[in-house]
Scaffold this motif. Structure first.
Motif, PDB file in Angstrom:
ATOM      1  N   SER A 186       0.843  -1.199   0.000  1.00  0.00           N
ATOM      2  CA  SER A 186       0.000   0.000   0.000  1.00  0.00           C
ATOM      3  C   SER A 186       0.878   1.249   0.000  1.00  0.00           C
ATOM      4  O   SER A 186       1.758   1.395   0.851  1.00  0.00           O
ATOM      5  CB  SER A 186      -0.900   0.000   1.238  1.00  0.00           C
ATOM      6  N   ARG A 187       0.631   2.143  -0.934  1.00  0.00           N
ATOM      7  CA  ARG A 187       1.372   3.412  -0.962  1.00  0.00           C
ATOM      8  C   ARG A 187       0.926   4.335   0.163  1.00  0.00           C
ATOM      9  O   ARG A 187       1.732   5.039   0.763  1.00  0.00           O
ATOM     10  CB  ARG A 187       1.163   4.097  -2.321  1.00  0.00           C
ATOM     11  N   MET A 188      -0.380   4.300   0.456  1.00  0.00           N
ATOM     12  CA  MET A 188      -0.925   5.192   1.478  1.00  0.00           C
ATOM     13  C   MET A 188      -0.538   4.755   2.889  1.00  0.00           C
ATOM     14  O   MET A 188      -0.364   5.581   3.780  1.00  0.00           O
ATOM     15  CB  MET A 188      -2.450   5.231   1.363  1.00  0.00           C
ATOM     16  N   LYS A 190       2.273   2.774   4.275  1.00  0.00           N
ATOM     17  CA  LYS A 190       3.556   2.127   4.016  1.00  0.00           C
ATOM     18  C   LYS A 190       3.845   1.029   5.037  1.00  0.00           C
ATOM     19  O   LYS A 190       3.593   1.188   6.225  1.00  0.00           O
ATOM     20  CB  LYS A 190       4.668   3.166   4.005  1.00  0.00           C
ATOM     21  N   LYS A 571      12.149   4.728  -7.726  1.00  0.00           N
ATOM     22  CA  LYS A 571      11.146   5.704  -7.304  1.00  0.00           C
ATOM     23  C   LYS A 571       9.884   5.003  -6.823  1.00  0.00           C
ATOM     24  O   LYS A 571       9.294   5.372  -5.804  1.00  0.00           O
ATOM     25  CB  LYS A 571      10.828   6.648  -8.465  1.00  0.00           C
ATOM     26  N   GLN A 572       9.450   3.983  -7.562  1.00  0.00           N
ATOM     27  CA  GLN A 572       8.248   3.250  -7.156  1.00  0.00           C
ATOM     28  C   GLN A 572       8.453   2.541  -5.824  1.00  0.00           C
ATOM     29  O   GLN A 572       7.562   2.521  -4.976  1.00  0.00           O
ATOM     30  CB  GLN A 572       7.873   2.222  -8.236  1.00  0.00           C
ATOM     31  N   GLU A 575       8.199   5.108  -3.079  1.00  0.00           N
ATOM     32  CA  GLU A 575       6.809   5.516  -2.845  1.00  0.00           C
ATOM     33  C   GLU A 575       6.047   4.500  -2.012  1.00  0.00           C
ATOM     34  O   GLU A 575       5.153   4.836  -1.240  1.00  0.00           O
ATOM     35  CB  GLU A 575       6.095   5.713  -4.190  1.00  0.00           C
ATOM     36  N   LEU A 576       6.423   3.214  -2.183  1.00  0.00           N
ATOM     37  CA  LEU A 576       5.732   2.145  -1.473  1.00  0.00           C
ATOM     38  C   LEU A 576       6.363   1.830  -0.120  1.00  0.00           C
ATOM     39  O   LEU A 576       5.915   0.922   0.586  1.00  0.00           O
ATOM     40  CB  LEU A 576       5.717   0.874  -2.332  1.00  0.00           C
ATOM     41  N   GLY A 577       7.419   2.575   0.224  1.00  0.00           N
ATOM     42  CA  GLY A 577       8.064   2.340   1.504  1.00  0.00           C
ATOM     43  C   GLY A 577       8.884   1.078   1.525  1.00  0.00           C
ATOM     44  O   GLY A 577       9.055   0.465   2.586  1.00  0.00           O
ATOM     45  N   LYS A 579      12.105   0.853   0.437  1.00  0.00           N
ATOM     46  CA  LYS A 579      13.511   1.184   0.189  1.00  0.00           C
ATOM     47  C   LYS A 579      14.461   0.419   1.093  1.00  0.00           C
ATOM     48  O   LYS A 579      15.642   0.332   0.823  1.00  0.00           O
ATOM     49  CB  LYS A 579      13.734   2.688   0.359  1.00  0.00           C
TER      50      LYS A 579
END
Length: 590
Positions: A186-188, A190, A571-572, A575-577, A579
């Motif tokens: 989930s991007r929202m 993370k 980058k994606q 955004e999705l946490g 990293k």
């Protein structure tokens, strides 16, 4: 009657016959073959319904453009339907041809890596990489036309019985269904994940609690598991649930649906639907998905093996193991080479091999050193004919049954006629099995399956003896559906979760919303999930479900057409946490 629209019904090449003689028509299609016979040019034009021969006579005007036509070009052709001087009885359109008056090249084609009609001459890898070419094959076109017809047939059948088509979520919560989930970050939120559904199980039960007493859905499901010929990571399921009904009611509905579906294979079908309890199926066939086309049944030889006076067989019995076997008519079909191959087959499956006994012109013989007189006593005690071949397998009960079942299937290959259909319902499954790797109980179907009421008292004392109210539908040795009566009592549901070693915290985290719903008036309900792809595989006579899925994955879960799964950008991931993932994975996604 369909409403009149501004688009006239399309004429298909494969549907043009003698009724069209004298008519001026327009057809569209792909060039399968182009033949030059002197000043006459013939083109076989192919569309989803078949092939129509196009003839360009010597007086056809656009000869230069005609020369440009290549294989797999797309044409629009106008002309008059005429009778063929040399009919082709293999084609529906084989009595006629189209005398071309005008044509247009709608699209040109490079020389393809293979031609659709030659798909079986190339590797599956090449076919999947260019699946759009593979699907142009006439058999494949027929498969997917059939799939569409069966989809509609199922919808009409269930709708006529009052079932409502209701969609359930695709992004949902991870639940234990016996296989790994596909997870979606989930991007929202993370660090948190959605899961793609392995089945709509909980949602369809919630629909019963909501008062929709008859539900169905033809839906996609996802399981991250090892693949076989009848498995894919994403597959289509006919999902059915109903309230205020008995298993016998649902089974009657499914039997009717199967008759309706397989009428397409045999319009005069009179298929029988047998019912066999799970334990009987295991004892007689060595599997819970028996192929009843094979006439052989596993027999128990523990009590009569002593007559053979074999130290090997006696040792098996003394070690509390069992001796199972098969009796095959006509021992003359088995040469010594065949027997060696069969013995090796059993060893390759993890067994010790297969002991054989038979009678020949030289008297009784065996792969063990046993006196002929003792072999004769064994035959008489088991009421065997002298022409019979006996195979014996000794091992732990479960393993001996498994090996005998596999040998039964191996020896029964000649009976596996694709046009013969043998349905059987397997019932009374154990509610649990013991997972040796995890050292705990696991659900045989899923944790929402109801135990038989008379066995509930065994949940505390001997849970492995508890039978479930569950039923699988098997066709020709392939499980095509499985279902059960559901638990509607919150206390019993919690007790099952406890036996599966779920803590109170895990119950609340994974199933809190569902357990809460069980407090508010739950009707008795049951259901089933039918494997639509497997049904289509058996209906069309294909060997793999990949042949009736438009864009399948390989056995290693790859999509060769699109190149997925694929890398994603840094980058994606950020955004999705994600990293903080393993550096090796991050490097592969740069």
């Amino acid at each position: 009657m369909a409403p009149k629209t501004h688009v006239d019904q399309k004429l298909y090449c494969g549907k043009i016959n003698e009724e069209f003689i004298g008519q001026q028509i327009t057809v569209y299609g792909w060039v399968q073959v182009k033949r030059e016979l002197g000043s006459i040019t013939f083109v076989d034009l192919r569309d989803r319904e078949g092939i129509l021969q196009i003839v360009f006579n010597p007086d056809f005007s656009d000869r230069e453009i005609l020369k440009r036509i290549g294989r797999e070009f797309i044409l629009m052709v106008e002309g008059e339907v005429i009778r063929r001087s040399s009919p082709n009885p293999e084609l529906f359109s084989g009595q006629v041809e189209l005398n071309a008056r005008k044509f247009t090249i709608l699209s040109e084609s490079e020389l393809p890596p293979f031609f659709p009609e030659n798909r079986h001459q190339v590797s599956e890898e090449l076919r999947f990489k260019h699946r759009y070419l593979d699907l142009r094959n006439q058999k494949m076109q027929k498969n997917f036309k059939t799939r569409s017809q069966i989809n509609l047939k199922i919808r009409n059948y269930l709708s006529d019985l009052g079932f409502l088509d209701i969609e359930t979520p695709v992004l949902t919560k991870a639940t234990p269904e016996g296989a790994r989930d596909y997870l979606v970050p989930s991007r929202m939120y993370k660090g948190k994940m959605f899961a793609l559904p392995q089945s709509p199980q909980i949602f369809k039960q919630l629909l019963m609690i909501s008062g929709f007493d008859r539900y169905y859905q033809i839906t996609k499901c996802f399981r991250d598991e090892d693949l076989r010929a009848d498995r894919q990571p994403e597959f289509t399921q006919v999902d059915i649930e109903m309230s205020f009904a008995r298993p016998a009611d649902l089974i009657e509905i499914i039997n009717g649906l199967m008759l309706d579906i397989f009428q397409l294979k045999n319009k005069k079908n009179n298929y029988q639907f047998k019912t066999i309890p799970y334990q009987q199926s295991m004892n007689e066939y060595g599997t819970d998905a028996p192929d009843l086309r094979i006439p052989y049944i596993i027999r128990d030889f523990n009590s009569t093996a002593v007559l053979l006076k074999s130290n090997i067989l006696n040792g098996i019995v003394k070690n509390n193991q069992v001796i199972k076997g098969l009796v095959i008519p006509d021992s003359g079909q088995f040469s010594r080479k065949n027997l060696d191959i069969i013995n090796q087959y059993c060893q390759d499956l993890g067994g010790k091999g297969a002991i054989w006994i038979k009678h020949s012109d030289q008297g009784f013989k065996s792969s063990l050193k046993i006196e002929p007189a003792d072999l004769e006593k064994f035959f008489r005690a088991n009421q065997l004919n002298k022409s019979d071949m006996v195979f014996l397998i000794g091992d732990e009960t479960d393993k001996a049954l498994f090996l005998a079942g596999k040998l039964r299937e191996y020896l029964g290959r000649s009976f596996q006629d694709k046009d013969r259909l043998e349905f059987v319902w397997i019932t009374d499954f154990p509610l649990f099995f013991y997972n040796k790797e995890e050292k705990r109980l696991d659900s045989n179907h899923h944790p929402f399956t109801s135990p038989r009421l008379e066995d509930v008292g065994l949940l505390d004392s001997d849970p492995l003896k508890v039978r479930s109210i569950a039923y699988d539908l098997v066709l020709n040795g392939v499980e095509i559906g499985g279902g059960s009566q559901r638990i509607k009592d919150i206390d019993l549901q919690k007790r099952i979760f406890e036996l599966l070693k779920l803590s109170e915290t895990e119950m609340e985290e994974k199933f809190g919303f569902f357990l809460k719903a069980l407090k508010y008036g739950v009707p008795p309900h049951l259901g089933i999930a039918l494997g639509f792809d497997r049904i289509m595989m058996l209906l069309t006579g294909e060997e793999s479900i990949r042949e009736i899925i438009a864009f399948p994955k390989t056995t290693s879960s790859l999509c060769l057409l699109t190149g997925s799964p694929s890398s994603v950008s840094e980058k994606q991931l950020l955004e999705l946490g994600l990293k903080g993932m393993d550096p090796a994975f991050k490097r592969s996604n740069k």
